[in-house]
Design a protein around this motif. Structure first.
Motif, PDB file in Angstrom:
ATOM      1  N   ARG A  32      63.772   6.611 -20.465  1.00 12.43           N
ATOM      2  CA  ARG A  32      63.695   7.091 -19.142  1.00 12.43           C
ATOM      3  C   ARG A  32      63.124   8.302 -18.601  1.00 12.43           C
ATOM      4  N   GLY A  33      62.134   8.405 -17.566  1.00 14.01           N
ATOM      5  CA  GLY A  33      61.725   9.345 -17.189  1.00 14.01           C
ATOM      6  C   GLY A  33      60.282   9.927 -18.006  1.00 14.01           C
ATOM      7  N   ARG A  34      59.882   9.192 -19.136  1.00 13.31           N
ATOM      8  CA  ARG A  34      58.718   9.464 -19.926  1.00 13.31           C
ATOM      9  C   ARG A  34      57.417   8.864 -19.188  1.00 13.31           C
ATOM     10  N   MET A  35      56.371   9.523 -18.896  1.00  9.87           N
ATOM     11  CA  MET A  35      55.402   9.152 -18.352  1.00  9.87           C
ATOM     12  C   MET A  35      54.302   8.170 -19.208  1.00  9.87           C
ATOM     13  N   LEU A  36      54.169   7.026 -18.832  1.00  5.37           N
ATOM     14  CA  LEU A  36      53.283   6.112 -19.516  1.00  5.37           C
ATOM     15  C   LEU A  36      51.742   6.137 -18.724  1.00  5.37           C
ATOM     16  N   SER A  37      50.666   5.779 -19.593  1.00  4.01           N
ATOM     17  CA  SER A  37      49.433   5.649 -18.750  1.00  4.01           C
ATOM     18  C   SER A  37      48.842   4.358 -19.325  1.00  4.01           C
ATOM     19  N   LEU A  38      48.151   3.563 -18.385  1.00  5.11           N
ATOM     20  CA  LEU A  38      47.491   2.469 -18.727  1.00  5.11           C
ATOM     21  C   LEU A  38      46.143   2.488 -18.701  1.00  5.11           C
ATOM     22  N   TYR A  39      45.471   2.142 -19.909  1.00  5.57           N
ATOM     23  CA  TYR A  39      44.053   1.836 -20.004  1.00  5.57           C
ATOM     24  C   TYR A  39      43.800   0.477 -20.288  1.00  5.57           C
ATOM     25  N   CYS A  40      42.769  -0.027 -19.678  1.00  9.35           N
ATOM     26  CA  CYS A  40      42.226  -1.367 -19.993  1.00  9.35           C
ATOM     27  C   CYS A  40      40.724  -1.403 -20.160  1.00  9.35           C
ATOM     28  N   GLY A  41      40.025  -2.507 -20.826  1.00  8.70           N
ATOM     29  CA  GLY A  41      38.484  -2.434 -20.885  1.00  8.70           C
ATOM     30  C   GLY A  41      38.316  -3.065 -22.423  1.00  8.70           C
ATOM     31  N   TRP A  42      36.799  -3.481 -22.284  1.00  6.48           N
ATOM     32  CA  TRP A  42      36.447  -3.906 -23.748  1.00  6.48           C
ATOM     33  C   TRP A  42      35.326  -2.640 -24.043  1.00  6.48           C
ATOM     34  N   GLY A  43      35.493  -2.417 -25.291  1.00  3.89           N
ATOM     35  CA  GLY A  43      34.891  -0.955 -25.661  1.00  3.89           C
ATOM     36  C   GLY A  43      35.208   0.218 -24.984  1.00  3.89           C
ATOM     37  N   GLU A  44      34.823   0.557 -23.812  1.00  2.88           N
ATOM     38  CA  GLU A  44      35.095   1.822 -23.283  1.00  2.88           C
ATOM     39  C   GLU A  44      36.351   1.482 -22.450  1.00  2.88           C
ATOM     40  N   LEU A  45      37.468   2.178 -22.537  1.00  4.85           N
ATOM     41  CA  LEU A  45      38.631   1.712 -21.805  1.00  4.85           C
ATOM     42  C   LEU A  45      38.574   2.367 -20.406  1.00  4.85           C
ATOM     43  N   LYS A  46      39.204   1.882 -19.388  1.00  7.37           N
ATOM     44  CA  LYS A  46      39.239   2.560 -18.117  1.00  7.37           C
ATOM     45  C   LYS A  46      40.459   2.783 -17.655  1.00  7.37           C
ATOM     46  N   TYR A  47      40.705   4.134 -17.349  1.00  8.60           N
ATOM     47  CA  TYR A  47      42.188   4.567 -16.612  1.00  8.60           C
ATOM     48  C   TYR A  47      42.553   3.876 -15.617  1.00  8.60           C
ATOM     49  N   MET A  48      43.686   3.251 -15.801  1.00  6.49           N
ATOM     50  CA  MET A  48      44.459   2.419 -14.850  1.00  6.49           C
ATOM     51  C   MET A  48      45.251   3.057 -13.946  1.00  6.49           C
ATOM     52  N   GLY A  49      45.971   4.180 -14.364  1.00  8.46           N
ATOM     53  CA  GLY A  49      46.858   4.765 -13.562  1.00  8.46           C
ATOM     54  C   GLY A  49      48.248   5.304 -14.581  1.00  8.46           C
ATOM     55  N   SER A  50      49.143   5.692 -13.775  1.00 10.21           N
ATOM     56  CA  SER A  50      50.397   6.421 -14.383  1.00 10.21           C
ATOM     57  C   SER A  50      51.651   6.161 -13.864  1.00 10.21           C
ATOM     58  N   ALA A  51      52.769   6.012 -14.489  1.00  7.78           N
ATOM     59  CA  ALA A  51      53.997   5.764 -14.035  1.00  7.78           C
ATOM     60  C   ALA A  51      55.108   6.266 -15.105  1.00  7.78           C
ATOM     61  N   LEU A  52      56.354   6.381 -14.583  1.00  8.73           N
ATOM     62  CA  LEU A  52      57.310   6.969 -15.295  1.00  8.73           C
ATOM     63  C   LEU A  52      58.200   5.745 -15.532  1.00  8.73           C
ATOM     64  N   VAL A  53      58.852   5.862 -16.846  1.00  8.05           N
ATOM     65  CA  VAL A  53      59.687   4.532 -17.491  1.00  8.05           C
ATOM     66  C   VAL A  53      60.907   4.728 -16.660  1.00  8.05           C
ATOM     67  N   GLU A  54      61.341   3.593 -16.143  1.00  9.60           N
ATOM     68  CA  GLU A  54      62.778   3.270 -15.325  1.00  9.60           C
ATOM     69  C   GLU A  54      63.705   2.705 -16.544  1.00  9.60           C
ATOM     70  N   ARG A  55      63.244   1.609 -17.219  1.00 10.12           N
ATOM     71  CA  ARG A  55      63.864   0.901 -18.276  1.00 10.12           C
ATOM     72  C   ARG A  55      62.885   0.273 -19.011  1.00 10.12           C
ATOM     73  N   TYR A  56      63.395  -0.077 -20.193  1.00  8.11           N
ATOM     74  CA  TYR A  56      62.641  -1.250 -21.150  1.00  8.11           C
ATOM     75  C   TYR A  56      63.345  -2.148 -21.716  1.00  8.11           C
ATOM     76  N   SER A  57      62.799  -3.265 -22.169  1.00  2.00           N
ATOM     77  CA  SER A  57      63.633  -4.215 -23.134  1.00  2.00           C
ATOM     78  C   SER A  57      62.656  -4.797 -24.146  1.00  2.00           C
ATOM     79  N   LEU A  58      63.205  -5.103 -25.207  1.00  5.68           N
ATOM     80  CA  LEU A  58      62.480  -5.889 -26.111  1.00  5.68           C
ATOM     81  C   LEU A  58      63.173  -6.863 -26.723  1.00  5.68           C
TER      82      LEU A  58
END
Length: 194
Positions: A32-58
């Motif tokens: 919780r509180g760790r910053m995650l960043s999202l990149y998407c794309g083919w070949g060259e990845l494009k930065y999509m934004g950042s957010a802080l983890v609130e919770r997760y489940s697996l």
């Protein structure tokens, strides 16, 4: 006027139990509180934004990871307050709030001095109401170029639309099979990564 939601959910389907086989414990990766960043794309990845983890489940098989993230504006939405702001501008109120939460102010000046009352509202909702009164957009976003969280309070035409969230994942033993993010109530479907 507009106000961006501060929560997003990532559903990631994994092959070979990516998070359990890595060098770092899942609870540390998605703490919780760790910053995650999202990149998407083919070949060259494009930065999509950042957010802080609130919770997760697996899930039990370790194949579906659900991550709930929020922007830094979540701190502004925690506590309802009662406060009066006599003979001041909305700009001064928003500037004070941005600095109080450690956010870089990207705000447009308002010149009319009025008295405002914040009654049983969180700072986030109060600023959103000021944005509506001024026909402004209000949101909090991470600026990856300047590496800072920013509070935006400005006319919508001043805003250059930017992608919001970013999640980066790399691992030797796994392959992300699909990615289904939900941002501000919208679901982007059929996003498959191979």
């Amino acid at each position: 006027s507009s106000s961006k939601n501060m929560m997003t959910t990532f559903d990631i389907y994994l092959k070979n139990r990516l998070v359990n086989g890595g060098n770092e414990d899942t609870s540390k990766i998605f703490a919780r509180g760790r910053m995650l960043s999202l990149y998407c794309g083919w070949g060259e990845l494009k930065y999509m934004g950042s957010a802080l983890v609130e919770r997760y489940s697996l899930d039990v098989q370790g194949e579906m990871l659900n991550i709930v993230c929020m922007d830094k504006g979540k701190e502004m939405a925690r506590e309802e307050k009662d406060k009066t702001y006599p003979n001041t501008t909305d700009y001064d109120i928003v500037l004070m709030k941005a600095l109080e939460y450690g956010l870089y102010p990207c705000i447009t000046k308002t010149n009319t001095k009025v008295s405002r009352v914040q009654h049983n509202l969180t700072d986030y909702r109060f600023i959103a109401s000021l944005a509506k009164l001024n026909n402004f957009a209000f949101f909090v976003i991470f600026n990856p170029t300047l590496k800072r969280w920013e509070l935006h309070f400005e006319p919508p035409q001043n805003i250059i639309q930017k992608d919001i969230y970013k999640y980066t994942y790399s691992g030797n033993n796994s392959l992300v099979l699909s990615f289904n993010p939900q941002v501000s109530g919208s679901v982007y479907r059929d996003t498959t990564i191979t």
